[in-house]
Design an enzyme around this catalytic site. Structure first.
Site, PDB file in Angstrom:
ATOM      1  N   ARG A 174       0.884  -1.180   0.000  1.00  0.00           N
ATOM      2  CA  ARG A 174       0.000   0.000   0.000  1.00  0.00           C
ATOM      3  C   ARG A 174       0.907   1.211   0.000  1.00  0.00           C
ATOM      4  O   ARG A 174       1.701   1.386   0.931  1.00  0.00           O
ATOM      5  CB  ARG A 174      -0.912  -0.021   1.227  1.00  0.00           C
ATOM      6  CG  ARG A 174      -1.609   1.296   1.475  1.00  0.00           C
ATOM      7  CD  ARG A 174      -2.720   1.194   2.494  1.00  0.00           C
ATOM      8  NE  ARG A 174      -3.874   0.534   1.923  1.00  0.00           N
ATOM      9  CZ  ARG A 174      -5.096   0.538   2.462  1.00  0.00           C
ATOM     10  NH1 ARG A 174      -5.310   1.157   3.607  1.00  0.00           N
ATOM     11  NH2 ARG A 174      -6.099  -0.077   1.880  1.00  0.00           N
ATOM     12  N   HIS A 228      -7.175   0.809  -6.403  1.00  0.00           N
ATOM     13  CA  HIS A 228      -7.393  -0.064  -5.243  1.00  0.00           C
ATOM     14  C   HIS A 228      -8.016  -1.370  -5.751  1.00  0.00           C
ATOM     15  O   HIS A 228      -9.175  -1.675  -5.485  1.00  0.00           O
ATOM     16  CB  HIS A 228      -8.295   0.630  -4.234  1.00  0.00           C
ATOM     17  CG  HIS A 228      -8.265   0.033  -2.860  1.00  0.00           C
ATOM     18  ND1 HIS A 228      -7.457  -1.032  -2.514  1.00  0.00           N
ATOM     19  CD2 HIS A 228      -8.968   0.350  -1.739  1.00  0.00           C
ATOM     20  CE1 HIS A 228      -7.660  -1.333  -1.240  1.00  0.00           C
ATOM     21  NE2 HIS A 228      -8.556  -0.520  -0.752  1.00  0.00           N
ATOM     22  N   GLN A 240      -9.785  -4.034  -3.520  1.00  0.00           N
ATOM     23  CA  GLN A 240     -11.105  -3.567  -3.107  1.00  0.00           C
ATOM     24  C   GLN A 240     -12.136  -3.859  -4.195  1.00  0.00           C
ATOM     25  O   GLN A 240     -13.238  -4.356  -3.923  1.00  0.00           O
ATOM     26  CB  GLN A 240     -11.049  -2.054  -2.829  1.00  0.00           C
ATOM     27  CG  GLN A 240     -12.389  -1.449  -2.451  1.00  0.00           C
ATOM     28  CD  GLN A 240     -12.873  -1.915  -1.094  1.00  0.00           C
ATOM     29  OE1 GLN A 240     -12.150  -1.850  -0.120  1.00  0.00           O
ATOM     30  NE2 GLN A 240     -14.104  -2.407  -1.031  1.00  0.00           N
ATOM     31  N   ASP A 291     -17.261   6.684  -1.487  1.00  0.00           N
ATOM     32  CA  ASP A 291     -15.968   6.585  -0.802  1.00  0.00           C
ATOM     33  C   ASP A 291     -15.774   7.906  -0.070  1.00  0.00           C
ATOM     34  O   ASP A 291     -16.517   8.871  -0.289  1.00  0.00           O
ATOM     35  CB  ASP A 291     -14.879   6.349  -1.872  1.00  0.00           C
ATOM     36  CG  ASP A 291     -13.461   6.225  -1.301  1.00  0.00           C
ATOM     37  OD1 ASP A 291     -13.313   6.039  -0.078  1.00  0.00           O
ATOM     38  OD2 ASP A 291     -12.497   6.328  -2.100  1.00  0.00           O
ATOM     39  N   CYS A 336     -16.447   1.367   0.456  1.00  0.00           N
ATOM     40  CA  CYS A 336     -15.230   0.587   0.695  1.00  0.00           C
ATOM     41  C   CYS A 336     -14.804   0.645   2.166  1.00  0.00           C
ATOM     42  O   CYS A 336     -14.093  -0.246   2.623  1.00  0.00           O
ATOM     43  CB  CYS A 336     -14.106   1.100  -0.193  1.00  0.00           C
ATOM     44  SG  CYS A 336     -13.797   2.875  -0.018  1.00  0.00           S
ATOM     45  N   ARG A 373     -13.474  -8.862   1.376  1.00  0.00           N
ATOM     46  CA  ARG A 373     -12.083  -8.526   1.062  1.00  0.00           C
ATOM     47  C   ARG A 373     -11.192  -9.760   1.234  1.00  0.00           C
ATOM     48  O   ARG A 373     -10.280 -10.002   0.457  1.00  0.00           O
ATOM     49  CB  ARG A 373     -11.587  -7.383   1.957  1.00  0.00           C
ATOM     50  CG  ARG A 373     -12.247  -6.028   1.725  1.00  0.00           C
ATOM     51  CD  ARG A 373     -11.890  -5.452   0.364  1.00  0.00           C
ATOM     52  NE  ARG A 373     -10.459  -5.434   0.154  1.00  0.00           N
ATOM     53  CZ  ARG A 373      -9.627  -4.474   0.583  1.00  0.00           C
ATOM     54  NH1 ARG A 373     -10.115  -3.419   1.206  1.00  0.00           N
ATOM     55  NH2 ARG A 373      -8.320  -4.546   0.346  1.00  0.00           N
TER      56      ARG A 373
END
Ligand code: CP
Ligand code: NVA
Length: 304
Positions: free
Chosen positions: A101, A128, A131, A219, A259, A287
């Site tokens: 990340r 992402h 996700q 988001d 998310c 996830r």
């Protein structure tokens, strides 16, 4: 062929479909999960905080019989004590997969260029993708076939929206991203998603955009690393909160996705995220199922 998973468009529609089916099968029958990472390490390097991504990926690695190594950038001095490439080359000596990340997507590209082992994007400024795998898994569970379904993302056309655009294109989802001017999905993302055969539209008016949607997704307005812009963003995104009125405009069929982390009272009202149309906890749990299928595939030498 790429062995890396830096964005969803590393996949083909068939491979994404196979990953979703695998994820669903192992979710139904965890006893069938193979030791695909037995005696193997997976490096998990995080330049930013995480509740879901770190924990779901660690548990996926453990479930596959592997050993996750969580590393903060200050522990290895990423780009300071030694170069990104040298850290990646070192980790590749011990680990079958490197997952990271990062703030700058270019960091992932530098890692991927330096090593033979697969590099997985656990969120960057641009994408992402893990996700997005969980997002389409959640929609698949809820809606069955995704072909021709309408998803409307309301908010910042940022990393999460970009990966959703690619996942939607590969699944046949018609995606609209409704954002205030200046925060739209990048033209480059729209072009690339359309080149994959996707139907991706950008819009300004969230009320018009959500009509008839199967799912409404949002988001945060201020992503990690953008904290200095928080006030300006709060002003720019006023009118883009997913609240009960917006869900009513979407229609009774619409489910809600986020998310997470969520900021109740900003991008979503408590009534919506904690209400009956919200799938956010199923989405968060997915996830792990999604990344487990991905890691097993990468460990087996899968490539797009
Ligand atoms: N959705 C998501 O990536 O959550 P974390 O930032 O907590 O990992
Ligand atoms: N867009 C958000 C997603 C968090 C999972 C961010 O980058 O902070």
């Amino acid at each position: 062929m790429t062995r890396d998973f830096l964005e969803v468009d590393a996949l083909t529609p068939d491979r994404l479909g196979a990953l979703l089916e695998q994820a669903r099968a192992w979710k139904r029958d965890p006893g069938a999960v193979p030791a695909a990472l037995a005696r193997k390490g997976v490096a998990l390097l995080f330049e930013k905080p995480s509740a879901r991504t770190r924990s779901s990926t660690e548990m996926a690695v453990v479930g596959l019989g592997g050993h996750p190594i969580y590393i903060r950038p200050d522990e290895v001095g990423l780009g300071v004590r030694e170069s990104v490439e040298d850290v990646a080359r070192t980790l590749a000596g011990y680990c079958a997969i490197i997952a990271a990340r990062v703030f700058d997507h270019a960091t992932l590209e530098a890692m991927a260029a330096a090593v033979e082992v697969p590099v997985v994007n656990l969120l960057s400024d641009r994408a992402h993708p893990c996700q997005a795998l969980a997002d389409v898994l959640t929609l698949r569970e809820r809606l069955g076939s995704l072909d021709g379904r309408r998803v409307v993302f309301v908010g910042d056309g940022n990393n999460v929206a970009a990966s959703l655009a690619f996942a939607s294109a590969l699944c046949g989802i018609e995606l609209t991203v409704a954002s205030p001017p200046g925060y739209e999905l990048d033209d480059d993302v729209v072009d690339r998603a359309r080149n994959l055969g996707g139907t991706v539209e950008v819009a300004i008016d969230p009320y018009e955009a959500v009509k008839g949607a199967d799912a409404v997704y949002t988001d945060v307005w201020t992503s990690m690393g953008q904290e200095a812009e928080a006030d300006a963003r709060r002003a720019a995104f006023r009118g883009y909160q997913v609240d009960a009125d917006l869900m009513t405009a979407a229609g009774d069929q619409a489910v809600f996705l986020h998310c997470l982390p969520a900021h109740r009272g900003e991008e979503v009202s408590a009534e919506v995220i904690d209400g009956p149309t919200s799938l956010v906890w199923q989405q968060a749990a997915n996830r792990m199922d999604a990344v487990r299928a991905l890691l097993a595939d990468l460990a087996a030498g899968g490539g797009a």
